[in-house]
Design an enzyme around this catalytic site. Structure first.
Site: not given
Ligand code: GLA
Length: 370
Positions: A130, A205, A335
């Protein structure tokens, strides 16, 4: 009369899917929310005449709350979040955040582009996640437009990510526009340009919970218009193959409760689906229904993938709105994105952005009742 004409032209633009350009603005309701690194942080309230009310801050472009009615007309907040800036600054798992430069993981934080090897910040075990240690979710965005007209509201944020920030090449100019429409939609436009070849994968997110965040999300019914997933290794990096969902607990091509088969998926769902829209048109990709409130969320996107994540790492240690402790599976994320680790997977759709090209994506979250 003038207001009516402005409202009408806005409605036409919003319905036709173009990004509205206001010629007159009534300022959005905003308040100074705090500071980050000496920069002012604001919280904006975007609403429409149906009483939908969305709060967004220029810190990380975070959607902090989304109030929509249930089938009896009772409004409640349907996303996980906090009511103070300091709670976000103390650390959280990307609640409502604008994620960049790269949504999801890049293996070992390494990739090669045009024969140049790049090393990104590593912040998730051995991988980059991210956008790194200080991703876009922690940056203060410039507020370019904040206005409302009749039945809609717009917040346009921008950020200039400097060359080599978190290890990514190119000065990247990013613009994200949030539009609240009279049809209870949140439209998110993502645009960017770079001055050096780079990789880019922006997403939002938000963790949704259509009960008004009162219970976990296991009774929500999900339809995901996707026939395959990108299976991962133990560090959640795709292996590079596509696996059909038919006959597996990942098959949501017809409606299933999220909790129905979650026990068969170790830890819960955290997986990228390959969507059917390979043309880049805006198409509907998901529908989530919560039977008690009657709330329905529909998701539309121009992106080729979506990460379906069921809040598996929530453990009750974060307390959000109404003093609710966010336990495992208290929210789900859809997402919309390019596939994880695409810079290292030549078979996946390209995430390369070159000088002179325009990055452009649109995702729509639409709320109604049934
Ligand atoms: C995304 C990732 C997860 C986790 C979340 C945040 O969705 O795929 O594995 O890292 O973000 O906690």
């Amino acid at each position: 009369m003038k207001a009516n004409i402005i409202g009408l032209s806005l409605v036409i633009l919003v319905v036709s899917g173009c990004k509205p350009k206001p010629d007159v603005s009534a300022p959005l309701n905003d308040r100074l929310w705090g500071q980050e690194g000496g920069l002012a942080v604001y919280l904006y309230t975007l609403s429409n005449k149906n009483g939908m009310e969305v709060k967004i801050t220029n810190y990380g472009g975070i959607i902090t709350s989304v109030k929509v009615p249930d089938k009896k007309g009772v409004k409640d907040n349907v996303v996980l979040g906090f009511d103070s800036l300091s709670s976000y600054q103390s650390g959280h798992p990307y609640f409502g955040s604008l994620v960049g430069r790269y949504g999801n993981r890049i293996a070992k934080g390494k990739f090669v582009l045009d024969d140049i090897a790049y090393s990104l910040a590593v912040n998730n075990g051995v991988n980059h996640l991210h956008g790194g240690i200080k991703g876009f979710d922690k940056q203060v965005f410039r507020v370019d437009t904040a206005w409302s007209a009749m039945d809609s509201a717009v917040l346009e944020l921008s950020y200039l990510s400097p060359d080599m920030e978190e290890g990514y090449p190119g000065n990247l100019q990013v613009r994200v526009s949030y539009v609240i429409t009279g049809s209870n939609e949140i439209k998110i436009w993502y645009e960017a340009e770079t001055d050096k070849a780079t990789v880019l994968n922006l997403t939002n997110h938000s963790y949704f919970n259509l009960t008004g965040c009162r219970e976990n999300i296991l009774n929500h019914e999900l339809v995901l218009m996707a026939d395959s997933i990108t299976p991962t290794d133990t560090t959640l990096i795709p292996t590079g193959v596509l696996a059909p969902v038919a006959g597996t607990p990942f098959d949501f091509t017809s409606a299933h409760k999220i909790g129905e088969r979650i026990g068969e998926v170790p830890g819960g769902y955290d997986i990228n689906y390959k969507l059917r829209n390979i043309t880049g048109e805006l198409v509907k990709v998901a529908e989530v229904y919560e039977p008690i409130s009657g709330r329905l969320l529909e998701v539309f996107t121009t992106q080729p993938g979506v990460q379906f994540y069921t809040g598996n790492f929530l453990d009750g240690s974060l307390k959000g709105y109404q003093g609710i402790n966010y336990q495992k599976h208290h929210g789900f994320c859809l997402e919309t994105q390019h596939f994880p680790d695409s810079p290292n997977k030549p078979g996946f759709p390209s995430v390369v952005l070159r000088p002179g090209e325009q990055y452009k994506h649109l995702t729509v979250y639409k709320f109604s009742v049934r």
